[in-house]
Design an enzyme around this catalytic site. Structure first.
Site, PDB file in Angstrom:
ATOM      1  N   ASP A 133       6.926   0.648  -1.389  1.00  0.00           N
ATOM      2  CA  ASP A 133       6.699   1.928  -0.923  1.00  0.00           C
ATOM      3  C   ASP A 133       5.820   1.884   0.309  1.00  0.00           C
ATOM      4  O   ASP A 133       4.511   1.353   0.176  1.00  0.00           O
ATOM      5  CB  ASP A 133       6.509   2.950  -1.962  1.00  0.00           C
ATOM      6  N   GLU A 186       5.266 -16.383  -7.126  1.00  0.00           N
ATOM      7  CA  GLU A 186       4.710 -17.422  -8.050  1.00  0.00           C
ATOM      8  C   GLU A 186       6.001 -17.270  -9.334  1.00  0.00           C
ATOM      9  O   GLU A 186       5.683 -18.279  -9.937  1.00  0.00           O
ATOM     10  CB  GLU A 186       3.522 -16.630  -8.752  1.00  0.00           C
TER      11      GLU A 186
HETATM   12  C1  NOJ Z   1       7.925   7.118   0.516  1.00  0.00           C
HETATM   13  C2  NOJ Z   1       8.600   7.400  -0.585  1.00  0.00           C
HETATM   14  O1  NOJ Z   1      10.100   7.052  -0.520  1.00  0.00           O
HETATM   15  C3  NOJ Z   1       8.644   8.944  -0.756  1.00  0.00           C
HETATM   16  O2  NOJ Z   1       9.733   9.547  -1.486  1.00  0.00           O
HETATM   17  C4  NOJ Z   1       7.406   9.412  -1.072  1.00  0.00           C
HETATM   18  O3  NOJ Z   1       7.184  10.894  -0.762  1.00  0.00           O
HETATM   19  C5  NOJ Z   1       6.511   8.973   0.155  1.00  0.00           C
HETATM   20  N1  NOJ Z   1       6.634   7.468   0.114  1.00  0.00           N
HETATM   21  C6  NOJ Z   1       4.943   8.846  -0.567  1.00  0.00           C
HETATM   22  O4  NOJ Z   1       4.889   8.423  -1.897  1.00  0.00           O
END
Ligand code: NOJ
Length: 540
Positions: free
Chosen positions: A214, A268
């Site tokens: 993310d 790994e």
């Molecule tokens: C990206 C995620 O896809 C989104 O849904 C989220 O609000 C933000 N990161 C913050 O975590």
């Protein structure tokens, strides 16, 4: 992994690709897929309950949005424990059972890994906040106020307001790129990096096949805390969080080194994949594959969602993307996601099937979001039922992500088969039309098209291992070939709502039409119907 039954493969080249290169990956937001305990929210046992559907559909892998303990202020992206399952989703034992069941069916599993921030309820943050002397103080970004007592600089949270939150007890600000309840981790701290590497290992040892990382481009911020400059394109119609260009708070070169560290951990373990959410223009995407060290296998590419939908625009953007990634890097294509308006709401009516045929026949790994295969549109959310904090904090700019997060529809019953309780978001008015049971019973439905496309990918190595040969798109027909050994497939997509004639150099055979109602051979010319796409093979 040994226990996997690999999908049908028919040539050595095809076989020598990694599983994730051949894969179509199905993104599931567990909260919205299937509820198993009547609380109106989806959970892991719900996914297990629907596992036969995943096999029927033919997806190669599943990516789950966060399933960790969380106050759920950001759809689970506010994590209170990286190495556990949130009680609302089930237990670790439920997770293991699901993973095993998927693997038995030859379906891989990716988890969401959220390295940029935690929830403010995470024990690390509680400890860090407890005092300036806490051993975890430096695991987050704590900074003294500016001389006037205000925030240290002008950085803005993506979700509205300053990115700095005052902590009265310790008299410092902490940084949060997203909600104030999502304090940013400090990746410059080596102990934090080691702890996060162990989080990856925890899940890799359990057998997960990879991660979607993310917000990876925002991992590091400028060490000098320099102010971001004004955004030259800012005006009244641009959401206030975009008032400045994120030159110093985003996309810093250090982030790439941290991603490369993650990749080293993933490496790994054999046969795993690291996909990542990256930000910025196409011409920056290439660097996320790694510069001096490997980084992501798959920096996620949103070109198909962000390009105005016409043959001429798409042929240009596809070309620009393929030219922007390094030689030998593996492309990927996405047509849906939990942060993005549904594809059916972005493109001209009637083009939904074209979008699927395009994404699954271009060279590379493809991703779609549960519900896309039903032709789902965003669900209208009454103002008193809005969940998304983004919309609540930055209202009026169409930023609400609830519409695409509405629950999956399984049947035309009152709760669409999703729950026996009250669904956490409205199901939408068109459940009777767009639901799995109804579409499964109609072999020319969009759902069957997804299934047939996946089947064709498994059968024709040209669609996975084949060379990509663009052709000139004329007459609003987007055209390209996939060529593998003796086999050449021509993909022709009529992107207009008018019939269009397609001329080909030789007789052809229709392997698949988006309408699923015709096959067979024709001589060198064929009339494509409005919004019709075809995959053609050479006539025998
Ligand atoms: C990206 C995620 O896809 C989104 O849904 C989220 O609000 C933000 N990161 C913050 O975590």
């Amino acid at each position: 992994m040994d226990q996997h039954t690999d999908k049908e493969t028919s040539t050595d080249t095809h076989r020598s690709l990694c599983w994730w290169q051949r894969a179509v990956i199905y993104q599931i937001a567990p909260l919205s897929f299937q509820d198993s305990n009547g609380d109106g929210k989806g959970d892991l046992n719900g996914i297990l309950h629907r596992i036969d559907y995943l096999t029927w559909l033919g997806v190669d892998a599943v990516w789950l949005c966060p399933i960790y303990p969380s106050p759920m202020l950001d759809f689970g992206y506010d994590i209170a424990d990286f190495c556990a399952v949130g009680p609302q989703f089930g237990s670790l034992a439920d997770f293991d059972r699901l993973l095993e069941a998927l693997h038995r069916l030859g379906i891989r599993l990716l988890l969401d890994f959220v390295p940029n921030h935690t929830s403010d309820q995470h024990p690390w943050f509680k400890d860090s906040r407890s005092s300036r002397q806490s051993p975890k103080r430096d695991w987050y970004l704590w900074v003294d106020p500016a001389p006037d007592g205000g925030p240290p600089n002008n950085w803005l949270s993506r979700f509205g307001g300053s990115a700095w939150e005052w902590d009265a007890a310790s008299e410092q600000y902490y940084y949060h790129a997203f909600l104030p309840h999502q304090p940013d981790l400090n990746w410059r701290n080596p102990q934090l990096r080691a702890a996060m590497a162990d989080v990856l290992r925890f899940w890799l040892r359990r057998g997960v096949d990879g991660f979607r990382v993310d917000a990876s481009a925002v991992l590091a911020e400028d060490e000098l805390l320099r102010d971001d400059p004004p955004n030259p394109s800012y005006n009244n119609s641009v959401p206030p969080p975009e008032r400045f260009s994120r030159v110093f708070s985003d996309n810093r070169p250090e982030s790439l080194a941290y991603i490369a560290d993650m990749r080293a951990v993933v490496d790994e373990f054999p046969d795993r994949v690291l996909a990542g959410e990256v930000q910025g223009a196409i011409d920056r995407i290439g660097r996320f594959y790694g510069t001096d060290r490997p980084a992501f296998h798959l920096p996620l590419n949103y070109v198909l969602l962000d390009t105005p939908w016409s043959a001429i625009n798409l042929q240009a953007k596809i070309d620009a993307y393929l030219n922007a990634i390094p030689h030998g890097a593996w492309p990927d294509w996405i047509i849906g996601g939990h942060d993005k308006k549904r594809i059916a709401d972005r493109i001209p009516a009637g083009q939904e099937r074209i979008a699927a045929m395009l994404a699954f026949t271009l060279p590379g790994t493809a991703f779609f979001f549960a519900g896309d295969e039903l032709g789902m549109r965003g669900v209208k959310i009454p103002s008193d039922q809005i969940h998304d904090e983004f919309e609540k904090r930055v209202p009026g700019y169409g930023l609400n992500r609830d519409p695409e997060r509405a629950p999956m529809r399984w049947d035309s019953g009152p709760k669409a088969g999703f729950t026996t309780g009250e669904p956490w978001l409205p199901l939408g008015a068109d459940v009777a039309e767009h639901n799995v049971t109804r579409l499964q019973n109609n072999q020319t439905s969009i759902l069957w098209l997804y299934r047939r496309l996946l089947e064709l990918r498994h059968k024709h190595p040209a669609l996975t291992a084949g060379e990509y040969r663009p052709l000139r798109s004329i007459n609003q027909i987007l055209r390209f070939e996939r060529v593998h050994g003796e086999s050449a497939l021509l993909i022709a997509l009529n992107m207009s709502s008018e019939p269009r004639r397609l001329e080909t150099a030789r007789p052809n055979q229709i392997l698949l039409s988006t309408e699923l109602d015709r096959e067979g051979c024709f001589d060198a010319s064929i009339m494509l119907r409005p919004n019709e796409g075809v995959i053609l093979g050479s006539s025998p």
